[in-house]
Enzyme design. Structure first.
Site, short mmCIF file in Angstrom:
data_model
loop_
_atom_site.label_atom_id
_atom_site.label_comp_id
_atom_site.label_asym_id
_atom_site.label_seq_id
_atom_site.Cartn_x
_atom_site.Cartn_y
_atom_site.Cartn_z
N ILE A 250 0.81 -1.07 0.11
CA ILE A 250 0.01 0.28 0.17
C ILE A 250 0.98 1.22 0.22
O ILE A 250 0.76 2.11 -0.77
CB ILE A 250 -0.99 -0.07 1.07
CG1 ILE A 250 -1.87 -1.35 0.82
CG2 ILE A 250 -1.69 1.28 1.40
CD1 ILE A 250 -3.05 -1.42 2.21
N ASP B 7 10.71 2.86 6.36
CA ASP B 7 10.49 1.10 6.77
C ASP B 7 11.39 0.50 7.39
O ASP B 7 12.73 0.87 7.38
CB ASP B 7 10.28 0.67 5.12
CG ASP B 7 9.26 -0.70 5.10
OD1 ASP B 7 8.33 -0.85 4.70
OD2 ASP B 7 9.87 -1.71 5.95
N ASP C 16 -9.24 5.30 10.06
CA ASP C 16 -10.35 4.08 9.50
C ASP C 16 -10.28 2.72 10.34
O ASP C 16 -11.09 1.98 10.29
CB ASP C 16 -9.88 3.70 8.20
CG ASP C 16 -10.71 2.77 7.29
OD1 ASP C 16 -11.81 2.91 7.42
OD2 ASP C 16 -10.11 1.78 6.89
N GLU D 298 -13.10 -2.83 17.33
CA GLU D 298 -14.16 -2.43 16.40
C GLU D 298 -15.43 -3.31 16.54
O GLU D 298 -15.05 -4.50 17.10
CB GLU D 298 -13.55 -2.53 14.99
CG GLU D 298 -12.31 -1.78 14.78
CD GLU D 298 -11.85 -1.91 13.23
OE1 GLU D 298 -12.34 -2.78 12.63
OE2 GLU D 298 -10.91 -1.26 13.04
N HIS E 130 -13.70 1.08 9.07
CA HIS E 130 -12.53 0.09 8.41
C HIS E 130 -13.08 -0.21 7.16
O HIS E 130 -13.22 -1.51 6.76
CB HIS E 130 -12.75 -1.06 9.48
CG HIS E 130 -11.24 -1.98 9.30
ND1 HIS E 130 -10.86 -2.50 10.17
CD2 HIS E 130 -10.57 -2.21 8.07
CE1 HIS E 130 -9.67 -3.16 9.87
NE2 HIS E 130 -9.49 -3.13 8.34
N ILE E 131 -13.25 0.73 6.32
CA ILE E 131 -13.71 0.53 4.87
C ILE E 131 -12.85 0.90 3.80
O ILE E 131 -12.80 0.94 2.51
CB ILE E 131 -14.99 1.33 4.57
CG1 ILE E 131 -14.87 2.58 4.96
CG2 ILE E 131 -16.41 0.54 4.88
CD1 ILE E 131 -14.71 3.63 4.24
N GLY E 132 -11.31 1.08 4.34
CA GLY E 132 -10.25 1.45 3.40
C GLY E 132 -10.41 0.48 2.21
O GLY E 132 -9.91 0.96 1.05
N GLY E 133 -10.48 -0.86 2.47
CA GLY E 133 -10.07 -1.71 1.28
C GLY E 133 -11.51 -2.15 0.70
O GLY E 133 -11.65 -2.99 -0.07
P1 NAI Z 1 2.73 -5.18 3.50
O1 NAI Z 1 3.21 -6.12 4.47
O2 NAI Z 1 2.90 -5.06 2.10
O3 NAI Z 1 3.57 -3.78 4.17
C1 NAI Z 1 3.93 -3.33 5.42
C2 NAI Z 1 5.23 -2.64 5.31
O4 NAI Z 1 5.18 -2.08 6.69
C3 NAI Z 1 6.47 -3.70 5.26
O5 NAI Z 1 7.23 -3.11 4.12
C4 NAI Z 1 7.15 -3.55 6.57
O6 NAI Z 1 8.45 -3.79 6.49
C5 NAI Z 1 6.79 -2.19 7.19
N1 NAI Z 1 6.90 -2.07 8.78
C6 NAI Z 1 6.46 -2.89 9.51
N2 NAI Z 1 6.36 -2.48 10.75
C7 NAI Z 1 7.10 -1.39 10.69
C8 NAI Z 1 7.22 -0.09 11.52
N3 NAI Z 1 7.37 -0.48 12.85
N4 NAI Z 1 8.11 0.94 10.88
C9 NAI Z 1 8.35 1.11 9.75
N5 NAI Z 1 7.92 0.01 8.75
C10 NAI Z 1 7.26 -1.10 9.16
O7 NAI Z 1 1.23 -4.72 3.87
P2 NAI Z 1 0.39 -3.85 3.26
O8 NAI Z 1 -0.48 -4.78 2.17
O9 NAI Z 1 0.93 -2.53 2.50
O10 NAI Z 1 -0.67 -3.32 4.31
C11 NAI Z 1 -0.52 -2.34 5.00
C12 NAI Z 1 -1.37 -2.34 6.16
O11 NAI Z 1 -2.69 -1.89 5.88
C13 NAI Z 1 -1.61 -3.64 7.04
O12 NAI Z 1 -1.53 -3.53 8.32
C14 NAI Z 1 -2.99 -4.07 6.62
O13 NAI Z 1 -3.71 -4.90 7.45
C15 NAI Z 1 -3.72 -2.84 6.47
N6 NAI Z 1 -4.72 -2.84 5.52
C16 NAI Z 1 -6.08 -2.07 5.80
C17 NAI Z 1 -7.12 -2.04 5.00
C18 NAI Z 1 -8.27 -1.23 5.52
O14 NAI Z 1 -9.32 -1.66 5.15
N7 NAI Z 1 -8.33 -0.11 6.36
C19 NAI Z 1 -7.40 -2.80 3.91
C20 NAI Z 1 -5.99 -3.47 3.36
C21 NAI Z 1 -4.88 -3.39 4.48
#
Ligand code: NAI
Length: 399
Positions: free
Chosen positions: A152, A171, A254, A259, A282-285
């Protein structure tokens, strides 16, 4: 004919795709409890669930003939992954299918907060015409700080730059900086120069409360804060204090520490009284496009596993990406990751002078998975011998 049960109103595209590939599909609107699920899985080869159906150890033990589970969502916490692996049941999900939807919402949150749209809307709804440019900004030329540059975060980076923002990111891991984005050596470096800070870290335990008072106080005066990652990563009481004091000029949240389980349930947050605040459930996705994309993605994984033995993107199996089989038969052999199993498989096949035309092996943790294409259909006796090799978890003839 393989049979699949799809629960929880999975996008119709999934049922259609599975039917097109020869599956008999039963679709149910709701989630099922443990006993009902065991009952409904009688004779099923595959099951598709979303977040509300728990596929527990008891379910897996009661239905050991299940071949695969499709989680038509991002998370897989609802499935006992370790036990599914022990039983030789592959689990798939859709880790990227709603990435774009989240990114678009973040972009809209940034624009709306920088123009103070929530505050203006609030005033208009309460009969106040407050035409003013005070505190309103273009996003062009502003600095966006992305914390967590994964699927993301990195896609957001591209879209934000297209709108003229300067992107910096932090990161834990070494990540390729896209476009002109700049990697920051520390989170503090990012916080001190960002006009907007947005969290996109994953849900690892160590991220619990990682963004609290110390981090909020490092942010620039009048900056905005956005969290669409996980509810437990940011301290919302600290956020409220920094909004109320006028240090931060707005926020979008979000995801929340607690929740409601179901739509329609009441929800309360202290942030509700803040002026320039976007609150979303929680509707981001959650978009129809993401649902369709998930339906497409997961049904394809299930079909590829059933017909080709491909475990690509499985969350609990050794990963093999395989082409279609052009030989007489393909045999998938999942086994304990012990020395000598591959040799035994080849020894058994060699007994009948079966010629191996292709073979792939992958191991991961306790499991090994070997897929062998052969030039003649193995006899029932050979298959029985393969099945009784010590350490065998599951054997399937795919073709
Ligand atoms: P991803 O796993 O591809 O990326 C997460 C990144 O965060 C990784 O590069 C990791 O190295 C980095 N990271 C982890 N802890 C860290 C920290 N303390 N400091 C700096 N970097 C750190 O995950 P993706 O697919 O990008 O999703 C990101 C988040 O979004 C997840 O928590 C996921 O659950 C959430 N999400 C929320 C949605 C919503 O509806 N609001 C929908 C989809 C995902």
């Amino acid at each position: 004919m393989p049979k699949a049960l799809l629960l929880e109103n999975i996008h119709p595209f999934a049922a259609q795709s599975l039917r097109d590939h020869g599956f008999e599909v039963t679709s149910l609107k709701g989630a099922l409890g443990e006993d009902e699920l065991i009952e409904a899985l009688d004779g099923m080869d595959m099951v598709g669930v979303r977040s509300k159906t728990n596929v527990t150890k008891a379910v897996l033990d009661a239905r050991p003939n299940l071949t695969a589970i499709g989680c038509f969502c991002i998370g897989t916490n609802q499935v006992d992954l370790t036990h599914a692996a022990k039983r030789g049941i592959a689990v798939f999900n859709a880790p990227y299918s709603n990435t774009r939807s989240v990114v678009e919402l973040v972009i809209s949150d940034i624009v709306c907060l920088m123009r103070r749209i929530p505050a203006h809307t609030h005033h208009m709804k309460h009969g106040l015409w407050d035409k003013s440019a005070q505190g309103s900004h273009e996003v062009r030329g502003k600095t966006l700080g992305i914390v967590g540059y994964g699927n993301i975060g990195s896609q957001l980076s591209v879209l934000a730059e297209a709108m003229g923002m300067h992107v910096v990111f932090y990161d834990l891991e070494e990540k390729l900086a896209l476009g002109n984005a700049r990697r920051m050596a520390s989170l503090n470096d990012l916080l001190q120069i960002s006009d907007a800070v947005t969290l996109h870290v994953d849900g690892r335990k160590s991220n619990t409360g990682f963004f609290g008072e110390e981090q909020f106080s490092q942010m620039k005066q009048n900056a905005i804060f956005i969290n669409l990652s996980r509810g437990f990563v940011a301290d919302l009481d600290s956020l409220k204090q920094h909004l109320s004091s006028g240090h931060l000029s707005g926020a979008a949240v979000d995801v929340f520490p607690t929740e409601p389980k179901k739509s329609g349930e009441p929800f309360d947050t202290p942030l509700a009284s803040e002026d320039n605040m976007i609150l979303t459930p929680h509707i981001g996705g959650s978009t129809l496009e993401a649902q369709e994309s998930i339906g497409h993605f997961v049904s394809k994984r299930l079909e590829d596993y059933w017909f080709k033995g491909s475990t690509a993107l499985s969350v609990n199996m050794p990963v093999l990406t395989l082409p279609a089989c052009s030989s007489a038969a393909r045999i998938g052999h999942l086994h304990a990751n012990l020395p000598g199993v591959l040799a035994r498989v080849n020894q058994v096949l060699g007994k009948d002078s079966i010629n191996i035309t292709a073979q792939s092996l992958a191991t991961d943790g306790d499991l090994g998975y070997v897929v062998t294409d052969v030039d003649q259909k193995p006899t029932a006796q050979i298959l029985k011998e393969l099945e009784t090799i010590e350490g065998t978890v599951r054997m399937r003839v795919l073709h």
